[in-house]
Design a protein around this motif. Structure first.
Motif, mmCIF file in Angstrom:
data_model
loop_
_atom_site.group_PDB
_atom_site.id
_atom_site.type_symbol
_atom_site.label_atom_id
_atom_site.label_comp_id
_atom_site.label_asym_id
_atom_site.label_seq_id
_atom_site.Cartn_x
_atom_site.Cartn_y
_atom_site.Cartn_z
ATOM 1 N N UNK A 197 23.401 -13.835 16.744
ATOM 2 C CA UNK A 197 23.082 -15.010 17.549
ATOM 3 C C UNK A 197 22.918 -14.555 18.993
ATOM 4 N N UNK A 198 21.851 -15.022 19.645
ATOM 5 C CA UNK A 198 21.558 -14.514 20.994
ATOM 6 C C UNK A 198 20.917 -15.612 21.837
ATOM 7 N N UNK A 199 20.935 -15.390 23.137
ATOM 8 C CA UNK A 199 20.181 -16.206 24.076
ATOM 9 C C UNK A 199 19.015 -15.369 24.584
ATOM 10 N N UNK A 200 17.890 -15.995 24.784
ATOM 11 C CA UNK A 200 16.706 -15.239 25.173
ATOM 12 C C UNK A 200 15.905 -14.843 23.948
ATOM 13 N N UNK A 201 14.686 -14.404 24.196
ATOM 14 C CA UNK A 201 13.780 -14.063 23.100
ATOM 15 C C UNK A 201 14.310 -12.886 22.300
ATOM 16 N N UNK A 202 13.989 -12.824 20.996
ATOM 17 C CA UNK A 202 14.426 -11.688 20.177
ATOM 18 C C UNK A 202 13.900 -10.370 20.728
ATOM 19 N N UNK A 203 14.700 -9.325 20.577
ATOM 20 C CA UNK A 203 14.335 -8.004 21.076
ATOM 21 C C UNK A 203 14.668 -6.969 20.011
ATOM 22 N N UNK A 204 14.187 -5.756 20.238
ATOM 23 C CA UNK A 204 14.466 -4.667 19.303
ATOM 24 C C UNK A 204 15.970 -4.387 19.232
ATOM 25 N N UNK A 205 16.679 -4.534 20.353
ATOM 26 C CA UNK A 205 18.121 -4.292 20.351
ATOM 27 C C UNK A 205 18.849 -5.323 19.500
ATOM 28 N N UNK A 206 18.492 -6.602 19.644
ATOM 29 C CA UNK A 206 19.151 -7.637 18.856
ATOM 30 C C UNK A 206 18.890 -7.447 17.359
ATOM 31 N N UNK A 207 17.669 -7.046 17.031
ATOM 32 C CA UNK A 207 17.357 -6.750 15.635
ATOM 33 C C UNK A 207 18.211 -5.594 15.134
ATOM 34 N N UNK A 208 18.371 -4.568 15.961
ATOM 35 C CA UNK A 208 19.172 -3.416 15.569
ATOM 36 C C UNK A 208 20.637 -3.792 15.385
ATOM 37 N N UNK A 209 21.149 -4.684 16.237
ATOM 38 C CA UNK A 209 22.544 -5.102 16.103
ATOM 39 C C UNK A 209 22.762 -5.893 14.811
ATOM 40 N N UNK A 210 21.799 -6.762 14.448
ATOM 41 C CA UNK A 210 21.912 -7.488 13.177
ATOM 42 C C UNK A 210 21.858 -6.522 12.007
ATOM 43 N N UNK A 211 20.976 -5.524 12.101
ATOM 44 C CA UNK A 211 20.855 -4.535 11.024
ATOM 45 C C UNK A 211 22.101 -3.656 10.957
ATOM 46 N N UNK A 212 22.708 -3.371 12.110
ATOM 47 C CA UNK A 212 23.945 -2.582 12.132
ATOM 48 C C UNK A 212 25.052 -3.309 11.379
#
Length: 489
Positions: A197-212
């Motif tokens: 869950x995040x604020x702001x547009x999705x980013x490669x880092x947020x995707x990586x954290x979900x995948x982690x």
């Protein structure tokens, strides 16, 4: 009759005729008297009696006309009406009827009624109308066949996607914000493997954290889903098509498969998950959006919303039977017992997923990156050598240095050795620095203008040419915008 309304009409007709014939059939009243009392010709009454005696009450139903349900208009007239209805944008029924009536008059055809034109237009194949009016994309989404595939086993295929949640929360400054949710779903079991869950547009880092989170073991034993998938199915978002995710997929040995551009069919399972969260969980939370407006004042923080979604995933979504597979997703993922493919350590997973790789050169004063200088004594033997650095955008105080794919050291920024500094902090500092410099430049120019006005370039205003000396401005006549001049002697 072909439809329910026809059946009702037929039944009413039979009942009416039976009521006329009943005195003759039951009480023996002469048929001539029965016909006279009912006001029908005697021949009609005799025909009804004959049909009743031959077929019973069913014989009293009026036989359909041979031409019933068939159009008697010329074929080319029908095709012309259909062709006009398939124009883009489609004309109204009234417009089509008016044009067709005029053409029929010219050709000597029988002009169709408004109802006939409406019936012909209504009989057009909906798929054809959709393709003609809305285009290939709308036709594909509504009418093309979809292959519903399910992975043969857990962790064979995962899906990852984002959605903006229908809820408002309070950010760190107490302002209302609408969060985003990234989820990773196992295709075989429908179990949620990870989320962010995040604020702001999705980013490669947020995707990586979900995948982690999806890959590594969870602390909660009720959430056993983990492991490296064979395939990760994503869309064409910039965060999914990033070089960082491609590098991580190569290092972790899983395949990235991108769905077709503007083709949402392959992501139906995860889209259904998003609808379930938006319609089942969020209406129970404060700040839920209904028709674009919050149903109650927002009160949750990002951490509180994250905890609510996590509890819902573990205790409800993963634990209850899924309608499509018949059992709970967590049980479908466990199966008969198996060992998922895992990374060696969490540090290794972090290095591949969370930490971004960049190429740099070792200088005599260390490694320079994002305006910071990183140093470690180990780098003394590699001055001038190209190296690969990996960094965590959430903490720029330290980087990991690799030389020819071999780990060298952890280099730290001497200016921020005891602090946690993020990439966003650096970017904000850059913006502030530029603004400060521009302000100082403006102050310097003002001082120069005080002493050397000629050196300061001021914006030039358009100059209106003065009238000729010999010309006098004459009064402007009413109703004209032109300026006139009277010529002197």
């Amino acid at each position: 009759m072909a439809d329910d309304r026809g059946l009702e009409i037929g039944s009413a007709e039979v009942a009416k005729r039976m009521a006329v014939l009943r005195p003759h059939l039951v009480d023996g009243v002469p048929l001539t008297r029965v016909a006279a009392d009912a006001g029908i010709p005697i021949r009609t009454a005799r025909r009804w009696i004959a049909r009743y005696r031959a077929d019973g009450p069913a014989g009293l139903v009026r036989p359909p006309r041979p031409e019933a349900g068939k159009r008697t208009f010329p074929k080319e007239l029908v095709e012309l009406i259909e062709g006009m209805a398939l124009l883009k944008p489609p004309p109204s029924i009234a417009t089509i009827h008016r044009r067709i009536a005029g053409l029929a008059s010219e050709r000597g055809w029988r002009a169709p009624s408004y109802g006939s034109v409406r019936s012909i237009v209504g009989g057009i194949d909906p798929a054809m109308a959709t393709l003609a009016h809305e285009g290939a994309a709308a036709f594909r989404d509504k009418y093309e066949l979809v292959h519903r595939h399910r992975a043969v086993r857990p962790n064979a295929t995962w899906q990852a996607d984002h959605t903006q949640l229908d809820i408002l929360i309070l950010d760190a400054d107490g302002k209302e914000a609408r969060p985003w949710l990234t989820t990773v779903l196992d295709d075989h079991s429908r179990a949620i493997a990870g989320y962010m869950v995040m604020l702001g547009a999705p980013s490669a880092l947020n995707t990586s954290l979900a995948l982690r989170q999806a890959i590594w073991r969870k602390a909660d034993p009720a959430w056993p889903v983990c492991g490296i998938p064979d395939v990760l199915h994503v869309d064409h978002g910039s965060d999914f098509t990033s070089l960082h995710l491609e590098q991580a997929s190569a290092d972790l040995r899983f395949r990235l498969i991108y769905s077709g551009v503007a083709r949402p069919q392959g992501r139906g399972k995860i889209e259904r998950l998003f609808r379930t969260i938006n319609t089942e969980l969020l209406p129970e939370l404060p700040g839920n959006l209904r028709n674009g407006k919050p149903a109650s004042p927002p009160r949750l923080s990002l951490a509180e919303l994250d905890a609510a979604i996590g509890a819902y995933i573990v205790s409800t979504y993963n634990a209850r039977p899924h309608r499509a597979i018949g059992i709970a997703p967590v049980e479908a993922w466990r199966g008969d017992g198996w060992l998922p493919r895992m990374p060696e350590t969490l540090a290794e997973l972090d290095a591949l997923l969370v930490m971004v790789a960049k190429s740099r050169t070792v200088h005599r004063d260390g490694i320079r990156f994002e305006g910071l200088r990183y140093f470690d004594p180990t780098l003394a033997a590699y001055v001038g050598e190209p190296v690969t650095i990996r960094y965590d955008p959430r903490d720029m105080g330290e980087i990991r240095v690799f030389h020819r794919n071999a780990f060298l050291c952890r280099a730290v920024s001497a200016d921020h050795a005891g602090d946690s500094i993020t990439l966003k902090d650096i970017q904000a500092a850059r913006v502030a620095h530029r603004r400060r410099l521009r302000s100082e430049i403006g102050e310097r120019k003002v001082r120069i203008a005080d002493f050397f006005p000629a050196l300061v370039i001021r914006p030039t205003l358009p100059v209106t040419p003065a009238p000729l000396p010999s010309a006098e401005v004459a009064p402007r006549p009413k109703g004209t915008r032109l300026r006139t001049y009277s010529e002197g002697d």
